[in-house]
Enzyme design. Structure first.
Site, PDB file in Angstrom:
ATOM      1  N   GLY A   1       1.078  -1.071  -0.590  1.00 26.73           N
ATOM      2  CA  GLY A   1       0.442   0.162  -0.225  1.00 26.73           C
ATOM      3  C   GLY A   1       0.964   1.261   0.305  1.00 26.73           C
ATOM      4  O   GLY A   1       0.472   2.277  -0.625  1.00 26.73           O
TER       5      GLY A   1
ATOM      6  N   LYS B   1      13.364  -9.573  12.690  1.00 25.96           N
ATOM      7  CA  LYS B   1      13.378 -10.314  11.161  1.00 25.96           C
ATOM      8  C   LYS B   1      12.606 -10.118   9.929  1.00 25.96           C
ATOM      9  O   LYS B   1      13.216  -8.976   9.041  1.00 25.96           O
ATOM     10  CB  LYS B   1      12.778 -11.675  11.228  1.00 25.96           C
ATOM     11  CG  LYS B   1      13.525 -12.451   9.861  1.00 25.96           C
ATOM     12  CD  LYS B   1      12.543 -14.322   9.949  1.00 25.96           C
ATOM     13  CE  LYS B   1      13.389 -14.345   8.549  1.00 25.96           C
ATOM     14  NZ  LYS B   1      13.233 -16.784   8.417  1.00 25.96           N
TER      15      LYS B   1
ATOM     16  N   GLU C   1       8.114   2.998   8.642  1.00 24.01           N
ATOM     17  CA  GLU C   1       8.780   4.310   7.534  1.00 24.01           C
ATOM     18  C   GLU C   1      10.318   4.766   7.424  1.00 24.01           C
ATOM     19  O   GLU C   1      10.252   4.833   7.221  1.00 24.01           O
ATOM     20  CB  GLU C   1       7.472   5.722   7.567  1.00 24.01           C
ATOM     21  CG  GLU C   1       6.201   4.782   7.352  1.00 24.01           C
ATOM     22  CD  GLU C   1       4.936   6.010   7.894  1.00 24.01           C
ATOM     23  OE1 GLU C   1       4.367   5.342   8.295  1.00 24.01           O
ATOM     24  OE2 GLU C   1       5.345   6.132   6.353  1.00 24.01           O
TER      25      GLU C   1
END
Ligand SMILES: Cc1cc2nc3c(=O)[nH]c(=O)nc-3n(C[C@H](O)[C@H](O)[C@H](O)COP(=O)(O)OP(=O)(O)OC[C@H]3O[C@@H](n4cnc5c(N)ncnc54)[C@H](O)[C@@H]3O)c2cc1C
Ligand code: SF4
Lengths: 773, 327
Positions: free
Chosen positions: A255, A668, A740
Site C-alpha cells: 500500500g 526478522k 517508514e
C-alpha cells in the site's frame, strides 16, 4: 523446540539486535517467519479482485484528457449500444452521494458528492464509467465514450509561472530565537535549494474493488490499509449505518500509504452495483494508478544553515513548498525533520502549499519526514564541507540532547549509538573527505552518511482473543497485513501471553466485522495492536486459569492453588505438584466450548462515540510529544556509491544502516521492513520521477516500464543493525515505528555519497545520469 | 483492446495469406503486440498466431555464420554456446534487453519488429497527434517530454527512438533478414522516418520473417554490447554500442571495426565514420575517443535529450577500448 534449534533454524541474529538473544522464535522478539508466507507463494491467498461472485459485472473508467476546463458534453450513444454494456455512468446519471467525513474527522459540508467530474481539475480525472458483462466489453465500450471539453489553461506544476507563491500554512510555522539575524552573522554559512519530484507508491497489487449490495447492506472486497475508516466513508456516502458496510481485505499487495481511503473509483463501483443490483468489479489499471489517487507531492525547500567556526549550528532557516490540487488540500510537512534533528538556538521554518492541476497528492512512505530529511541531511553535509569537518563529526557536534522544538526529553534516542554502530560496520574512519579521492577504473567511489527519523504515532486498539475447545487460540482484528507482518507478530503476542506454540494461534484480519482498528499508517499498527492483543490475551488467560482453579470439574480443583502456569499449551501448577493437562483437556472436563476476551487500550471512561472516532478517523491519535516526552524512531545510513565518470550512472554498492525502532517484536520482519524502506529510498534517490508533459499537465511515464523503481540488480547487500532499546513511553511492549523509518535519510545519504564521489552536489531528485555527465 | 478473431497458422504459406488480409497481424511472443493492443495503439481484426509453426525456432551456427529462426526465443539465443563464443555482442544485447520473463516469451523475429517507446505514440487517447500512428496528424513529442527521443536520423515528422538492443548488434555485423526467399540486409530493413514515420520496416503485407542470418567474422567473434542506462536492469538504453574488432597480426592495428549505436537514433545506427577513421590505425585511447565523436555527426537534440549527444561517443569509445583491450 529448544532455544538452540530455534536460533539455528532462523539463522543470523544480527549484531546489536536489541531483542534478547535467547528468545524463542515464536515469542515476542523472536525471528518467526511470516505465517502468511506459504499462502502467498503458493497462490492460495486470495486478493480482493480475485473473488469469484455470481453475476459479476465489470466497470471501466473513462478519464479526462485535459488538465483544466469543463466537460461540454459526453456522447454515450455508441458505448450504450456496444455489446454487453449494462450501464454507462456520467455526471448526469450517476447517483448523488453524501459527502463523507474526512480522515481527520472534519465534519463534511452538506453538499452532494459526485465521483464523476464535470469540472476538470487534472488530467486523468474520472468523467465517466462503463459497466459491461465482460471486462473486455467494458474496455471496448469505454473507448467509444466521446467526451468534449471546453479547455482552460492549466497550472501544470510548481515551476509554472502561473503557480505563484501559494498559500502559507500557518500551522507549519515553527520559530524560536532570531533565525535570520543569527544566520546573517554566522561565520560559516550555506544556503541551498532542494527539490523532490512527484513520486508514486507503485504497490505490486494495483487498486480495485468488488462491490455488492444486498438490500441496504454493502460488501466491498478492496485492498485496504484502514477497513473501519473506509467502511465509514461508504456508509456516509450512501447514508446507511456503519454496521451495514462490510469491508473485506485479508491480503494486500502493498500500500505504502495509498490504500487507506475509499477513492472516487470506489464510489463509482459501489454506485454501479447499487444501480444494477448486481456485483461490480472495478480494477484500476496501472496507468490509472498515477491519477486515480495521489502520490507524493513534488516539493521545494531552501535550507540556510549558519554555524560557528567549529561547525556548531547557530541558525536554521527553512522554507518549504509542496504542491496540492486545485480543490483538495495536502500538506507534506517539510519542516518535520528540520526542526528536531539538530540542536540550534535559532530556528525558523515556514511552508506554503501551491495549487496546481493535479490529483490531490497523498501519503507515500514517511510523508513529510522523507523530503524533509532530503533537505536538512543534504544541507548539513554541505555545511560539513564548508566548515571543513567530517560529515559524521558535524552531526555529533550538533546532536540534539532533547527535542529542540518541543523542549522535552526524548523518550529514547539511540541515534548516537546508530552513528557509532553504523560507522564501525561501514569503516567510516577510513574515509578520505576529499571528493574524487577514491576510484576503481572508470568508477568514482563515494561514501555518504545521513540520519533519519520518524515520529511514534499512537492510537488505541481493540482485539478479540479466543481460546478454543481444541486448545488453539484465535485472534481477531479488523487491522490488516499488507506484508509488514501483522499476522505473524500478533500470533507471537497471543502465543506468548496465553502460553501456546505460535503455530496453534490463528490470526484473522482484514474483515470489518472483526473488532475495530484504526489506520495502518504512520508506522503505528504494530505498537497499537500488540498492545491490544496483549491485553485481550491476558484477559483470556485469566479466565482460563480462573476456570481451572475454581470449576468443580477441573482436575486442578482439589489443588486449591492461587494460580497456574500455562506453557506450550499445557496447564500445571507453578510448583509442579498436581496434574499437567492440555488446554483442550481442561476445556473438555469443565465443558466449555471456548473462552473469549475482548481487550482494548482505550481510556476506561471512553464513550461509544470516542471509540467510533478512534477507529474511523485520526482525530483521537496521541501526539508524539504529548506528556513528558518526545517519541521518535531514529536511524543512520552509511552508503557507498560508484559513479561512472563518463556515463554519469550511479550504482549503490554498499549500505550499512543502524536503526532505533525500540524493541523489535520480530527482528526478522523489522529488518525486512527497514530493508524495504532502504530499497525504496534507493529508487527515490536515483530513479523515481513522475514526468509531466508541461503543455498538457499530464504524467507521461505512467507505467512500470517508464516510471522506474529499483530492480534487484540495483540493490546491493544491505546490512541493518538494530540499536534500539525498549521504549515503554512509546508503546505497551516497548516498540517504536519500523515501517517508514528505513526510507528516511536514504536519498540524502546517496546524494552526499555522489558528492563525495564526483564533487558534484545534486539537489534535485532523482540523480539521473544527465545530471552528472 | 477490442475483440479480434484468432487464427492459428499451420503453415508459413497459410500465415502469409492470413497476414495479407486487411487488419491482420502476426502474433509471435506477443510482448509487443499485446502491450500495444492494451494501449489502444494496435487494433488487429485478426491475430495470426505463428508460434505453432514447426522448424522456425532453430539456431544453427557454423563457420559461415549463424542462422536463427524467427521463432527462436530471445533467451534461447542469448544462452546459446556458439552465439556466445562467436557473436558475443548478440548474446550480450539480448540478455541486457527487457526482463527475464519477457526474454522467455519474446522471439527473434518479433524483436526486430518492436515499436518505439515514445510515450505519445503509446497513448492515443490523450495524444491523438502522432505521425507514426496516424500519418499527417502531427508529432506530439516535439516540444514535449523528449528525454528518451532520438538525436540521430530524426525528421520534422518524427523523432522517436528505435528502442531495441538486438538489432543494434545485428547492423554492426551485417545480418540479413530472411522473408522466405527474399533477403534484406538488416541495415536496409529499418527505415528512416523521413516524411513517412509510419513505415518502419522494409516488409510488405503478407511477408513473414522466417530467419535472421549473421555472417561469421573475426570482428563478430571479438565483440561486445555496452548498454548504458539509469537502472541497472529492465530499462531501454540511454545509449548503447555494439562493437567488434579484428586486429592485424601485430595485435594492435585495427584491420576491421564494426560500430553501431542504440538508444540514440530513429533506427539501429551503424557508425561507419567511426569505423573508417580507425581502420588501419593502432588502437590508442585518445584516437579512439576522438574518432568516437564522429558517431554523433549530424546529431540534433530536442532539449531534454541533449545528454545523448554527450553520452553516445563516450559509450562507443568505452566499448571499443573494452573489446580492444581484452586478449
Ligand atoms: C516492458 C518491456 C521492456 C522491454 N525492454 C526491452 C529492452 O530493453 N531491449 C529490447 O531490445 N527490447 C525490449 N523490449 C521489447 C521486446 O524485446 C519485444 O517486445 C519483443 O522482442 C517482441 O517479440 P515478440 O515475439 O513478443 O513479438 P510480438 O509481440 O509477437 O510481435 C511484435 C510485432 O512483430 C510482428 N511479428 C512477429 N513475428 C513476426 C514475424 N516472424 N514476421 C513478421 N512480423 C512478425 C507482429 O505482428 C507484431 O507487430 C521490451 C518490451 C517490454 C514490454
Ligand atoms: S516522435 Fe514519432 S512516435 Fe512520437 S509522437 Fe512524434 S510522430 Fe509519434
Amino acid at each position: 523446540m529448544t532455544v538452540h534449534e530455534t536460533r539455528t533454524r532462523h539463522g543470523d541474529s544480527k549484531r546489536g539486535d536489541a531483542s534478547d538473544g535467547a528468545v524463542l522464535a515464536e515469542s515476542v522478539g523472536g525471528r518467526l517467519s511470516r505465517v502468511d508466507g506459504p499462502a502467498k507463494i503458493t497462490g492460495a491467498a486470495k486478493y480482493a479482485v480475485e473473488q469469484q461472485l455470481d453475476g459479476l459485472s465489470h466497470a471501466v473508467l473513462v478519464e479526462s484528457t485535459i488538465a483544466a476546463g469543463r466537460v461540454r458534453s459526453i456522447d454515450t450513444a455508441a458505448a450504450e449500444s456496444a455489446p454487453g454494456v449494462l450501464l454507462v455512468l456520467t455526471p448526469d446519471n450517476v447517483l448523488r452521494l453524501n459527502t463523507a467525513t474526512d480522515w481527520l474527522g472534519t465534519p463534511p459540508p452538506d453538499a452532494p458528492y459526485c465521483p464523476l467530474a464535470r469540472d476538470i481539475t487534472f488530467s486523468g480525472q474520472h468523467v465517466a464509467a462503463v459497466v459491461a458483462e465482460r471486462f473486455e466489453q467494458a474496455v471496448a465500450a469505454a473507448a467509444l465514450v466521446k467526451v468534449s471539453y471546453d479547455e482552460t489553461p492549466a497550472i501544470v506544476d510548481l515551476d509554472d509561472p502561473k503557480a505563484g507563491d501559494g498559500i502559507p500554512i500557518d500551522t507549519m510555522t515553527k520559530e524560536w530565537g532570531d533565525a535570520q539575524a543569527a544566520f546573517a552573522s554566522a561565520p560559516v554559512r550555506i544556503c541551498a535549494a532542494y527539490n523532490t519530484p512527484r513520486e508514486y507508491q507503485t504497490p505490486m497489487e494495483p487498486h480495485g474493488l468488488i462491490a455488492q449490495w444486498q438490500g441496504d447492506r454493502l460488501t466491498v472486497w478492496e485492498p485496504s490499509q484502514w477497513l473501519d475508516g473506509m467502511a465509514r466513508t461508504y456508509a456516509e456516502w450512501f447514508g446507511v449505518p456503519f454496521e451495514n458496510v462490510r469491508l473485506v481485505s485479508p491480503y494486500i499487495g502493498g500500500g505504502f500509504g495509498s490504500k487507506a481511503f475509499a477513492y472516487g473509483y470506489s464510489a463509482v463501483a459501489a454506485i454501479a452495483a447499487k444501480m444494477l443490483g448486481r456485483p461490480v468489479k472495478l480494477a484500476v489499471t496501472r496507468p490509472q494508478t498515477f491519477t486515480a489517487y495521489g502520490g507524493r507531492a513534488a516539493t521545494r525547500q531552501t535550507v540556510a544553515l549558519g554555524a560557528d567556526a567549529e561547525g556548531r549550528i547557530q541558525s536554521i532557516v527553512h522554507r518549504g513548498v509542496n504542491e496540492t490540487s486545485v480543490d483538495g488540500m495536502w500538506v507534506e510537512p517539510l519542516g518535520s525533520v528540520t526542526s528536531i534533528m539538530y540542536a540550534t538556538p535559532n530556528f525558523s521554518s515556514r511552508q506554503n502549499v501551491v495549487r496546481v492541476n493535479t490529483v490531490v497528492p497523498g501519503a507515500l512512505r514517511a510523508p513529510g519526514e522523507n523530503p524533509s530529511a532530503f533537505g536538512i541531511e543534504s544541507a548539513i553535509d554541505e555545511l560539513a564541507y564548508e566548515a571543513g569537518i567530517d560529515p559524521l563529526e558535524i552531526r555529533l557536534r550538533n546532536y540534539a540532547e532533547q527535542d529542540p522544538e518541543a523542549k522535552k526529553p526524548w523518550s529514547t534516542r539511540q541515534l548516537r549509538e546508530a552513528f557509532a554502530a553504523g560507522a564501525e560496520a561501514f569503516g567510516w574512519s577510513k574515509r578520505n573527505p576529499q571528493p574524487r579521492s577514491m576510484r576503481d577504473g572508470n568508477q568514482l567511489i563515494g561514501w555518504g552518511v545521513a540520519a533519519g527519523t520518524y515520529p511514534v504515532r499512537r492510537a488505541y486498539g481493540e482485539a478479540m482473543v479466543r481460546i478454543l475447545a481444541d486448545g488453539s487460540v484465535e485472534v481477531e482484528s479488523s487491522s490488516i497485513d499488507m506484508g509488514q507482518g501483522t499476522y505473524t507478530i500478533l500470533a507471537q503476542t497471543a502465543a506468548e501471553v496465553v502460553g501456546v506454540p505460535a503455530e496453534n494461534v490463528v490470526v484473522k484480519l482484514g474483515d470489518s466485522r472483526y473488532p475495530r482498528a484504526g489506520v495502518t499508517g504512520g508506522s503505528r499498527l504494530a505498537g497499537v495492536m500488540t498492545g491490544a492483543v496483549h491485553k485481550a490475551a491476558s484477559a483470556a488467560l485469566d479466565q482460563l486459569v480462573g476456570l481451572a482453579i475454581s470449576d468443580p470439574n477441573s482436575p486442578f480443583h482439589a489443588l486449591q492453588a492461587n494460580t497456574l502456569v500455562v506453557a506450550n499449551g499445557h496447564i500445571r501448577s507453578p510448583r509442579g505438584d498436581g496434574p499437567e493437562v492440555s488446554i483442550a483437556e481442561l476445556l473438555g472436563s469443565v465443558g466449555r466450548e471456548q473462552i473469549e476476551a475482548m481487550g482494548d487500550t482505550m481510556p476506561a471512561n471512553s464513550t461509544a462515540d470516542d471509540r467510533y472516532k478512534n477507529y474511523t478517523t485520526i482525530a483521537t491519535a496521541l501526539s508524539h510529544t504529548e506528556g513528558d516526552y518526545s517519541r521518535h524512531s531514529w536511524c543512520a545510513h552509511f552508503i557507498e556509491v560508484r559513479v561512472d565518470e563518463d556515463f554519469g550512472t550511479v550504482r549503490v554498492s554498499r549500505v550499512v544502516s543502524a536503526l532505533d525502532s525500540g524493541r523489535l517484536y520480530n527482528p526478522k520482519l523489522a529488518e525486512s521492513q527497514w530493508k524495504g524502506g532502504i530499497i525504496m529510498g534507493i529508487g527515490q534517490a536515483l530513479l523515481e520521477e513522475g514526468i509531466v508533459d508541461r503543455r498538457h499537465g499530464r504524467i507521461v511515464n505512467n507505467n512500470l516500464a517508464d516510471y522506474l523503481i529499483a530492480t534487484n540488480a540495483d540493490i546491493p547487500d544491505i546490512e541493518v543493525i538494530s540499536v534500539g532499546i525498549p521504549d515503554l513511553h512509546s508503546s505497551v511492549l516497548g516498540g517504536k515505528g519500523v515501517g517508514e523509518l528505513g526510507i528516511v535519510g536514504v536519498a540524502p545519504a546517496i546524494a552526499n555519497a555522489v558528492f563525495h564521489a564526483t564533487g558534484k552536489r545534486v539537489r534535485d531528485l532523482p540523480i539521473t545520469l544527465e545530471k552528472l555527465i | 483492446m477490442r475483440d479480434f478473431s484468432y487464427l492459428r497458422a499451420n503453415s508459413i504459406d497459410a500465415a502469409r495469406q492470413a497476414a495479407a488480409l486487411p487488419g491482420a497481424m502476426l502474433l509471435a511472443g506477443g510482448t509487443t503486440l499485446i502491450d500495444l493492443a492494451k494501449c489502444g495503439v494496435t487494433e488487429p481484426e485478426t491475430v495470426v498466431d505463428i508460434t505453432h509453426l514447426r522448424g522456425l525456432d532453430t539456431i544453427a551456427v557454423d563457420d559461415r555464420g549463424a542462422m536463427i529462426g524467427a521463432l527462436a526465443r530471445m533467451s534461447s539465443v542469448a544462452d546459446h554456446a556458439d552465439i556466445k563464443s562467436r557473436f558475443p555482442a548478440v548474446s550480450e544485447a539480448l540478455w541486457q534487453a527487457a526482463s527475464a520473463q519477457l526474454r522467455n516469451m519474446a522471439t527473434f523475429g518479433g524483436n526486430l519488429m518492436q515499436r518505439t517507446r515514445c510515450p505519445y505514440f503509446r497513448d492515443p487517447a490523450n495524444f491523438p497527434a502522432c505521425n507514426k500512428r496516424s500519418p499527417g496528424s502531427g508529432c506530439s513529442a516535439i516540444g514535449g517530454v523528449t528525454r528518451g527521443h532520438a538525436v540521430l536520423g530524426t525528421s520534422e515528422a518524427c523523432i522517436a527512438t528505435y528502442p531495441g538492443d538486438l538489432a543494434t548488434a545485428l547492423v554492426a555485423f551485417d545480418a540479413i533478414v530472411h522473408l522466405g526467399d527474399r533477403q534484406v540486409a538488416v541495415d536496409d530493413f529499418f527505415l528512416l522516418p523521413g516524411a513517412t514515420p509510419d513505415r518502419e520496416h522494409a516488409i510488405g503485407p503478407g511477408e513473414v520473417i522466417t530467419a535472421i542470418s549473421i555472417p561469421a567474422s573475426a570482428a563478430a567473434r571479438r565483440s561486445t554490447y555496452l548498454k548504458v542506462r539509469d537502472r541497472q536492469s529492465y530499462e531501454f538504453a540511454a545509449a548503447s554500442a555494439a562493437v567488434g574488432i579484428e586486429f592485424e597480426a601485430d595485435g594492435r592495428t585495427i584491420r576491421d571495426l564494426r560500430v553501431a549505436l542504440g538508444g540514440v537514433a530513429t533506427r539501429p545506427w551503424r557508425a561507419r565514420a567511426v569505423e573508417d577513421a580507425l581502420k588501419g590505425k593502432v588502437l590508442e585511447p585518445d584516437a579512439v575517443r576522438r574518432a568516437s565523436l564522429l558517431a554523433i555527426e549530424g546529431a540534433a537534440d530536442h532539449g531534454a535529450n541533449h545528454y545523448k549527444i554527450e553520452l553516445a561517443p563516450r559509450v562507443v569509445a568505452r566499448a571499443i577500448l573494452k573489446v580492444g583491450e581484452t586478449a
